[in-house]
Design a protein around this motif. Sequence first.
Motif, PDB file in Angstrom:
ATOM      1  N   ASN A 141      -3.343 -13.609  -3.775  1.00 19.91           N
ATOM      2  CA  ASN A 141      -1.989 -13.103  -4.020  1.00 19.91           C
ATOM      3  C   ASN A 141      -1.204 -12.840  -2.731  1.00 19.91           C
ATOM      4  O   ASN A 141      -0.004 -12.581  -2.779  1.00 19.91           O
ATOM      5  CB  ASN A 141      -2.042 -11.801  -4.840  1.00 19.91           C
ATOM      6  N   ARG A 142      -1.885 -12.881  -1.595  1.00 17.29           N
ATOM      7  CA  ARG A 142      -1.189 -12.653  -0.317  1.00 17.29           C
ATOM      8  C   ARG A 142      -0.499 -13.934   0.124  1.00 17.29           C
ATOM      9  O   ARG A 142      -1.082 -15.013   0.086  1.00 17.29           O
ATOM     10  CB  ARG A 142      -2.198 -12.200   0.744  1.00 17.29           C
ATOM     11  N   PHE A 143       0.759 -13.840   0.528  1.00 19.71           N
ATOM     12  CA  PHE A 143       1.510 -15.020   0.944  1.00 19.71           C
ATOM     13  C   PHE A 143       1.235 -15.295   2.415  1.00 19.71           C
ATOM     14  O   PHE A 143       1.622 -14.518   3.298  1.00 19.71           O
ATOM     15  CB  PHE A 143       3.011 -14.825   0.726  1.00 19.71           C
TER      16      PHE A 143
ATOM     17  N   ARG B 199       7.593 -14.157   4.380  1.00 16.84           N
ATOM     18  CA  ARG B 199       6.323 -13.443   4.220  1.00 16.84           C
ATOM     19  C   ARG B 199       6.554 -11.952   3.973  1.00 16.84           C
ATOM     20  O   ARG B 199       5.909 -11.342   3.133  1.00 16.84           O
ATOM     21  CB  ARG B 199       5.469 -13.661   5.478  1.00 16.84           C
TER      22      ARG B 199
ATOM     23  N   HIS C  45       7.951 -11.512   0.531  1.00 10.97           N
ATOM     24  CA  HIS C  45       6.873 -11.686  -0.441  1.00 10.97           C
ATOM     25  C   HIS C  45       5.967 -10.455  -0.464  1.00 10.97           C
ATOM     26  O   HIS C  45       5.530  -9.995  -1.533  1.00 10.97           O
ATOM     27  CB  HIS C  45       6.062 -12.935  -0.097  1.00 10.97           C
ATOM     28  N   GLY C  46       5.692  -9.904   0.727  1.00  8.49           N
ATOM     29  CA  GLY C  46       4.870  -8.696   0.774  1.00  8.49           C
ATOM     30  C   GLY C  46       5.533  -7.521   0.071  1.00  8.49           C
ATOM     31  O   GLY C  46       4.872  -6.750  -0.640  1.00  8.49           O
TER      32      GLY C  46
ATOM     33  N   ARG D  59       5.292  -8.124  -3.549  1.00  6.00           N
ATOM     34  CA  ARG D  59       3.934  -7.873  -4.024  1.00  6.00           C
ATOM     35  C   ARG D  59       3.673  -6.378  -4.160  1.00  6.00           C
ATOM     36  O   ARG D  59       3.062  -5.928  -5.123  1.00  6.00           O
ATOM     37  CB  ARG D  59       2.929  -8.502  -3.060  1.00  6.00           C
ATOM     38  N   ARG D  60       4.148  -5.596  -3.167  1.00  2.00           N
ATOM     39  CA  ARG D  60       3.969  -4.142  -3.255  1.00  2.00           C
ATOM     40  C   ARG D  60       4.740  -3.559  -4.443  1.00  2.00           C
ATOM     41  O   ARG D  60       4.240  -2.676  -5.151  1.00  2.00           O
ATOM     42  CB  ARG D  60       4.421  -3.485  -1.948  1.00  2.00           C
TER      43      ARG D  60
ATOM     44  N   LYS E  46       5.480  -5.192  -7.141  1.00  2.00           N
ATOM     45  CA  LYS E  46       4.761  -5.643  -8.328  1.00  2.00           C
ATOM     46  C   LYS E  46       3.548  -4.761  -8.600  1.00  2.00           C
ATOM     47  O   LYS E  46       3.279  -4.359  -9.743  1.00  2.00           O
ATOM     48  CB  LYS E  46       4.325  -7.096  -8.157  1.00  2.00           C
ATOM     49  N   GLU E  47       2.818  -4.416  -7.533  1.00  2.00           N
ATOM     50  CA  GLU E  47       1.660  -3.533  -7.696  1.00  2.00           C
ATOM     51  C   GLU E  47       2.084  -2.153  -8.171  1.00  2.00           C
ATOM     52  O   GLU E  47       1.408  -1.533  -9.004  1.00  2.00           O
ATOM     53  CB  GLU E  47       0.891  -3.439  -6.371  1.00  2.00           C
TER      54      GLU E  47
ATOM     55  N   GLU F  64       2.910  -2.466 -11.781  1.00  2.00           N
ATOM     56  CA  GLU F  64       1.676  -2.597 -12.559  1.00  2.00           C
ATOM     57  C   GLU F  64       0.981  -1.254 -12.720  1.00  2.00           C
ATOM     58  O   GLU F  64       0.446  -0.943 -13.787  1.00  2.00           O
ATOM     59  CB  GLU F  64       0.748  -3.616 -11.899  1.00  2.00           C
TER      60      GLU F  64
END
Length: 570
Positions: A72-74, A121, A124-125, A128-129, A131-132, A135
């Motif tokens: 999942n890391r870009f 990047r 995206h990070g 992702r954070r 998104k987490e 979640e």
Amino acid sequence: MKILIVDDDRINSTILNRLLARDGHAVVISHDGVEGVEKFRRENPDLVLMDIRMPRMNGYEAARQIKRLAANRFVPIIFLTAVTDEESLALCIDAGGDDFLTKPFNRTILQAKIDAMERIRRLHGELRRQKETVERHQEQLQQEMEVGQHLFAKIVSAGNLLDAPCLKRWTSPMSVFNGDLLVAAYNPAGGLHIMLGDFTGHGLSAAVGAMPLAEIFYEMTAQGFSLSELVEAINAKLISVMPTRMFCAACLIEVDFRQQSLLVWNGGLPDVLVTDQTGRVVRRLVSNRLPLGVQALTREDRKMEIMEMRPEHRVFLFSDGLIEAPDPSGEMFGLDRLMAHFDGRTQTDQIFDTILSSLRNFRGGAVQTDDISLLEIDCSRAGEEPPGGMPRRSEKNLPPAPWEISFSFHAGTLKNVDPLPTVINAVMSIQAPTGHRERLYTILAELLSNALDHGLLGLDTEMKKTPTGFIEYYNLREERLAALESGFIQLKLMHEPVLSEVDGRRIGGAIHIRLDDSGPGFDYNKVRSSLEGNCGHGGRGIALIRSLCSELAYLGDGNQAEVVYRWMYE
């Protein structure tokens, strides 16, 4: 940034290393695909510069493996290539590449591409954070929803008797939580209380109000409170705890198979439909009250509609979600489509199912816009016990002990308060012999009803022998009770333990009941009260008391009654 260079050409690697180091980047070098994958796993770089043609493993395969490791890391991969044909460049993108740089390298373009990938990047990070975080919130919300569902189910379903043989029901919530509340419970005399409520809104916000209402409904029904007292208590609770914009359109019904009557209070729900043996509607009990939770209730607001219950009757309740259900084009199911099922051509025991079938076919795949509830009461089965028998209230099992308690109810109290729940709950709090609550309730209900209706209000049971007289009786009762200015009912209960003749243990008790009223009395020697063959609405009271008690005597002018009820441990 930490940048991994994967290139078997050492000259290219050296040039790139110097260019990148000059710009402040940390550089890791590998000379083939296998080494590149291994160093990516070990060094965890932020960006990869990847050559295509290399020994042991080419750049395409190395890029695929690196993307799998990154998960999942870009991690951007920029391919280094001397080819410019479209097919080769497309292969770079298919392998997981994010950009490409043609040889020989231009420092400005190289740095521009690295800067662009760094921005992507970081973005995206951040995504992702976020998104987490979402979640985690969703997981927490799901846990809270599960707890809420558990509590909702436990509170709303506790004691719910929707499996009573006379009931058939269907509910379809719009979301996880149902904004429609459908509950049923037996009172101590065996009458069935039913409530259908439709709260403002949908989902959790609507369902929140259902929990305190369900608790009030079950508790007060179990204690023997009347339907009008339930309405008043529920209304007061809603006003005290719910926001002003929240209210509950509701219908409460009491099915009394002993009196062969239906009591109905309808505040804001669609008409209650009563059908005959042909399936045609013979009575519509319209909403003539405001929904619960809007304003304080007056005596007039608490009044019930009463009707004679016949075995051929079926009663249909539904929330407005049924008639407002849309089809895919937005057209509503409507009242006309519903009423078409009561044309006398459908067998009465199939009307409920044909309504549901018609509704499902009409809706098709349309999105549900409201909670939907439908309930049928089959009056021919009103006297049947639910599976597993009648539920029993949790009661104390104290050793039989002597006690005495008395009550005095005067006109001002009698016209506003039903004395029966007060008496029965006081008795049960002192001595609650398991399995005898219903019998004691029936005895006290008949004694108090006779004293009030016939003693103080002067009503004649003969009026209830005809359907019109039955309605007139209860209307006249309301009028006379509202106008009652004087009179009293006095009640005294005394309990004596019963001892075993063998060992002297306390094995039961005898409850002595004396009731006096200020009415003119009656000639009890001329009363012919009978249970056998009596299918009417009255004339059973004295016979019923006598069948449950070991002793019954009327004294004086008939306005004094003495009863002895004996009980043994079951």
